[in-house]
Design a protein around this motif. Structure first.
Motif, mmCIF file in Angstrom:
data_model
loop_
_atom_site.group_PDB
_atom_site.id
_atom_site.type_symbol
_atom_site.label_atom_id
_atom_site.label_comp_id
_atom_site.label_asym_id
_atom_site.label_seq_id
_atom_site.Cartn_x
_atom_site.Cartn_y
_atom_site.Cartn_z
ATOM 1 N N VAL A 132 0.859 -1.188 0.000
ATOM 2 C CA VAL A 132 0.000 0.000 0.000
ATOM 3 C C VAL A 132 0.897 1.240 0.000
ATOM 4 C CG1 VAL A 132 -1.580 1.358 1.428
ATOM 5 C CG2 VAL A 132 -2.022 -1.059 1.072
ATOM 6 N N CYS A 133 0.525 2.236 -0.793
ATOM 7 C CA CYS A 133 1.364 3.441 -0.943
ATOM 8 C C CYS A 133 1.249 4.345 0.286
ATOM 9 C CB CYS A 133 0.982 4.210 -2.198
ATOM 10 S SG CYS A 133 1.189 3.262 -3.709
ATOM 11 N N ASP A 134 1.581 3.800 1.438
ATOM 12 C CA ASP A 134 1.516 4.555 2.692
ATOM 13 C C ASP A 134 2.639 4.009 3.568
ATOM 14 O OD1 ASP A 134 0.989 5.594 5.200
ATOM 15 O OD2 ASP A 134 -1.171 5.302 5.067
ATOM 16 N N TYR A 135 3.651 4.843 3.824
ATOM 17 C CA TYR A 135 4.850 4.378 4.527
ATOM 18 C C TYR A 135 4.697 4.388 6.049
ATOM 19 C CZ TYR A 135 7.188 4.548 0.018
ATOM 20 O OH TYR A 135 7.540 4.326 -1.287
ATOM 21 N N GLY A 136 3.568 4.906 6.549
ATOM 22 C CA GLY A 136 3.391 5.056 8.001
ATOM 23 C C GLY A 136 3.311 3.719 8.722
ATOM 24 N N ASP A 138 1.372 3.228 11.005
ATOM 25 C CA ASP A 138 -0.043 3.062 11.272
ATOM 26 C C ASP A 138 -0.868 3.134 9.989
ATOM 27 O OD1 ASP A 138 -1.851 2.553 13.308
ATOM 28 O OD2 ASP A 138 -2.570 4.630 13.257
ATOM 29 N N ALA A 139 -0.262 2.745 8.865
ATOM 30 C CA ALA A 139 -0.936 2.808 7.559
ATOM 31 C C ALA A 139 -2.313 2.121 7.624
ATOM 32 C CB ALA A 139 -0.060 2.124 6.508
ATOM 33 N N GLU A 140 -3.219 2.618 6.803
ATOM 34 C CA GLU A 140 -4.562 2.039 6.711
ATOM 35 C C GLU A 140 -4.578 0.983 5.593
ATOM 36 O OE1 GLU A 140 -7.427 2.497 8.591
ATOM 37 O OE2 GLU A 140 -7.991 0.817 7.304
ATOM 38 N N PHE A 141 -5.148 -0.178 5.879
ATOM 39 C CA PHE A 141 -5.198 -1.267 4.893
ATOM 40 C C PHE A 141 -6.616 -1.692 4.534
ATOM 41 C CE2 PHE A 141 -1.132 -1.665 7.100
ATOM 42 C CZ PHE A 141 -0.266 -1.729 6.019
ATOM 43 N N ASN A 142 -7.581 -1.323 5.357
ATOM 44 C CA ASN A 142 -8.930 -1.876 5.205
ATOM 45 C C ASN A 142 -9.587 -1.592 3.851
ATOM 46 O OD1 ASN A 142 -9.930 -3.578 7.224
ATOM 47 N ND2 ASN A 142 -9.830 -1.872 8.694
ATOM 48 N N HIS A 143 -9.208 -0.468 3.225
ATOM 49 C CA HIS A 143 -9.800 -0.133 1.921
ATOM 50 C C HIS A 143 -9.356 -1.099 0.826
ATOM 51 C CE1 HIS A 143 -5.860 1.726 1.879
ATOM 52 N NE2 HIS A 143 -5.989 2.122 0.636
ATOM 53 N N ALA A 165 5.441 -14.145 -10.314
ATOM 54 C CA ALA A 165 4.730 -13.727 -9.102
ATOM 55 C C ALA A 165 3.989 -12.440 -9.431
ATOM 56 C CB ALA A 165 5.716 -13.491 -7.963
ATOM 57 N N LEU A 166 3.004 -12.103 -8.605
ATOM 58 C CA LEU A 166 2.264 -10.852 -8.842
ATOM 59 C C LEU A 166 2.762 -9.763 -7.897
ATOM 60 C CD1 LEU A 166 -1.443 -12.096 -9.205
ATOM 61 C CD2 LEU A 166 0.303 -11.840 -10.976
ATOM 62 N N ASN A 167 3.033 -8.601 -8.462
ATOM 63 C CA ASN A 167 3.380 -7.418 -7.681
ATOM 64 C C ASN A 167 2.151 -6.510 -7.616
ATOM 65 O OD1 ASN A 167 4.673 -5.351 -6.340
ATOM 66 N ND2 ASN A 167 5.716 -4.561 -8.159
ATOM 67 N N VAL A 168 1.470 -6.536 -6.471
ATOM 68 C CA VAL A 168 0.194 -5.820 -6.319
ATOM 69 C C VAL A 168 0.401 -4.590 -5.440
ATOM 70 C CG1 VAL A 168 -2.164 -5.996 -5.477
ATOM 71 C CG2 VAL A 168 -1.072 -7.997 -6.516
ATOM 72 N N ASN A 169 0.006 -3.435 -5.944
ATOM 73 C CA ASN A 169 0.103 -2.188 -5.173
ATOM 74 C C ASN A 169 -1.260 -1.509 -5.116
ATOM 75 O OD1 ASN A 169 3.178 -1.221 -4.608
ATOM 76 N ND2 ASN A 169 3.059 -2.585 -6.372
ATOM 77 N N PHE A 170 -1.520 -0.856 -3.987
ATOM 78 C CA PHE A 170 -2.775 -0.122 -3.803
ATOM 79 C C PHE A 170 -2.488 1.332 -3.444
ATOM 80 C CE2 PHE A 170 -3.851 -4.509 -2.558
ATOM 81 C CZ PHE A 170 -4.901 -4.745 -3.435
ATOM 82 N N PRO A 171 -3.386 2.246 -3.893
ATOM 83 C CA PRO A 171 -3.243 3.639 -3.461
ATOM 84 C C PRO A 171 -3.465 3.745 -1.952
ATOM 85 C CG PRO A 171 -4.908 3.416 -5.203
ATOM 86 C CD PRO A 171 -4.548 2.042 -4.763
ATOM 87 N N LYS A 172 -2.926 4.783 -1.377
ATOM 88 C CA LYS A 172 -3.197 5.141 0.021
ATOM 89 C C LYS A 172 -4.687 5.432 0.176
ATOM 90 C CE LYS A 172 -1.465 8.484 3.402
ATOM 91 N NZ LYS A 172 -0.417 9.470 3.692
ATOM 92 N N VAL A 173 -5.223 5.174 1.348
ATOM 93 C CA VAL A 173 -6.645 5.426 1.582
ATOM 94 C C VAL A 173 -6.981 6.904 1.313
ATOM 95 C CG1 VAL A 173 -6.451 5.963 4.059
ATOM 96 C CG2 VAL A 173 -8.557 4.902 3.176
ATOM 97 N N SER A 174 -8.144 7.140 0.747
ATOM 98 C CA SER A 174 -8.573 8.522 0.497
ATOM 99 C C SER A 174 -10.096 8.573 0.603
ATOM 100 C CB SER A 174 -8.132 8.965 -0.903
ATOM 101 O OG SER A 174 -8.915 8.300 -1.885
ATOM 102 N N GLY A 232 -5.976 -0.234 -8.018
ATOM 103 C CA GLY A 232 -4.937 -1.162 -7.584
ATOM 104 C C GLY A 232 -4.217 -1.687 -8.817
ATOM 105 N N SER A 233 -2.890 -1.835 -8.746
ATOM 106 C CA SER A 233 -2.121 -2.306 -9.910
ATOM 107 C C SER A 233 -1.623 -3.730 -9.666
ATOM 108 C CB SER A 233 -0.918 -1.384 -10.155
ATOM 109 O OG SER A 233 -0.023 -1.447 -9.067
#
Lengths: 252, 252
Positions: A132-136, A138-143, A165-174, A232-233
């Motif tokens: 997920v594109c959030d380095y914190g 306490d990053a949010e993952f639920n979305h 293998a699959l490289n899956v990335n998600f935007p930060k929660v918004s 999500g990519s």
């Protein structure tokens, strides 16, 4: 028999991202966690060969009914240790993450998260790295929950070509929910580094590596485009690094 | 102006392989060495982000008229440090090695030597990683000298496609001279690991990662075939890990 799902990551066994992944995957099969005992970000495909490995069982996921081990090694070590030493049978799926921070574009090369997935691919095991594109911390993952589950289900059902293998990335929660998933190619870009030079209390110079990502690629079929447009990519990546096109030129 | 050649490695600045590479490259241009201050084998594409980097000038290659720096980081860190902080201009060629030990087939993924070359490729710089199939501290390199020079000369002259580096491996010295060079693809194989479990003086278990290489590939166009038949192997490798063929299937 329920599918066996191995979970690892590179942020360490106590990170929020791995708890989230356990919580999703325990609905899909029997889950075992083998993860580093400390953060391993940026470790690439490092393995531990000059030092011994240590591991012990962890009770972190007992509440989820999930067996877990923490290991002194890298993400790639964790996969090797699990497969050869800790699991009684081959896992049906290896999932790594969810990483706190993006592993899109060229970052795949530096990624400990993806090295675990590629290590599984070397073994011919279906594997997914999630980020997920959030380095914190306490990053949010639920979305990302429904997508994480959907992708894993599909891979369990359909498998994957050998060495992939699959490289899956998600935007930060918004405020906007994620629009969906896109199959993509790895975007052409790089990290433009700067070194932040400082002086320690003894007068010795030291440097912090910092930098910002620069995207060269204008394509709308890349992981960067997808993420910048709230998708999500999913990039299928492979362990064969050969530049086959150039090889054909060289052989002429 | 003479071409600027950056030399790095993963066995550390005091290793025999890097001295050999300095000795060959100083005939081809102005050479600067930026290398790890300790062995970094198996570090993959690790970078140092949670600790600061330190470096200082080294007089190891003053006798060769070559400026050198040793750095606390990984091979990939050394390339970043050189490019952004130590060299006044972009190098015309980045060479890494000569590694004490093979980096053929799937070992390219674990290789610190090749991660330095791939880091240079990310920057669009022509790059070559050299390895000899001899893991000894006192490995012999002289039988590869003419080939090492020939490949570097050709790359300086002709360049290389963006995002590509050469993974060059040589057989261990033997009674037979190396027969020549072959352009190859990366062989399909893996390391079959075993964990050697021991007990420390305090009664705690620890494991050493060991293993042997298993070749699945019967092709005569692979790096393994070349090395087993006493040729030097040259595999062009790329930083785009996308499995484009499978991506096209997924997009259908």
């Amino acid at each position: 028999m329920k599918p066996l799902i191995l979970i690892t990551n590179d942020d360490g066994i106590t990170s929020k991202g791995i708890s989230f992944l356990v919580d999703v995957m325990k609905n899909l099969g029997e889950v075992v966690v083998v993860a580093p005992d400390s953060p391993q970000s940026g470790m690439g495909h490092a393995i531990t060969i000059h030092d011994p490995l240590k591991y012990h069982e962890s009770d972190l996921f007992v509440k989820d009914g999930v067996k877990a081990y923490q290991c002194s090694g890298t993400p790639a070590d964790c996969v090797k240790l699990a497969k050869n030493h800790l699991l009684g049978r081959m896992p049906d799926l290896v999932v790594s993450g969810v990483n706190h921070g993006s592993n899109s574009s060229v970052s795949v090369l530096y990624s400990g998260t993806m090295s675990a997935a590629l290590e599984a691919a070397i073994e011919g095991l279906p594997a997914i790295g999630y980020s997920v594109c959030d380095y914190g911390y306490d990053a949010e993952f639920n979305h990302t929950r429904d997508f994480v589950e959907e992708i894993a289900k599909k891979v369990l059902e359909k498998g994957m070509p050998k060495g992939t293998a699959l490289n899956v990335n998600f935007p930060k929660v918004s405020d906007e929910p994620i629009k969906g998933l896109k199959y993509c190619r790895q975007a052409d870009g790089k990290w433009q580094e700067e070194f932040d030079e400082r002086t320690d209390p003894s007068g010795r110079k030291y440097l912090w590596l910092t930098g910002k990502y620069v995207l060269f690629d204008k394509g709308e079929d890349t992981d960067e485009w997808a993420l910048n447009n709230n998708y999500g990519s999913i990039v299928p990546v492979k362990i064969d690094l050969t530049n086959h096109e150039y090889l054909q030129d060289l052989l002429k």
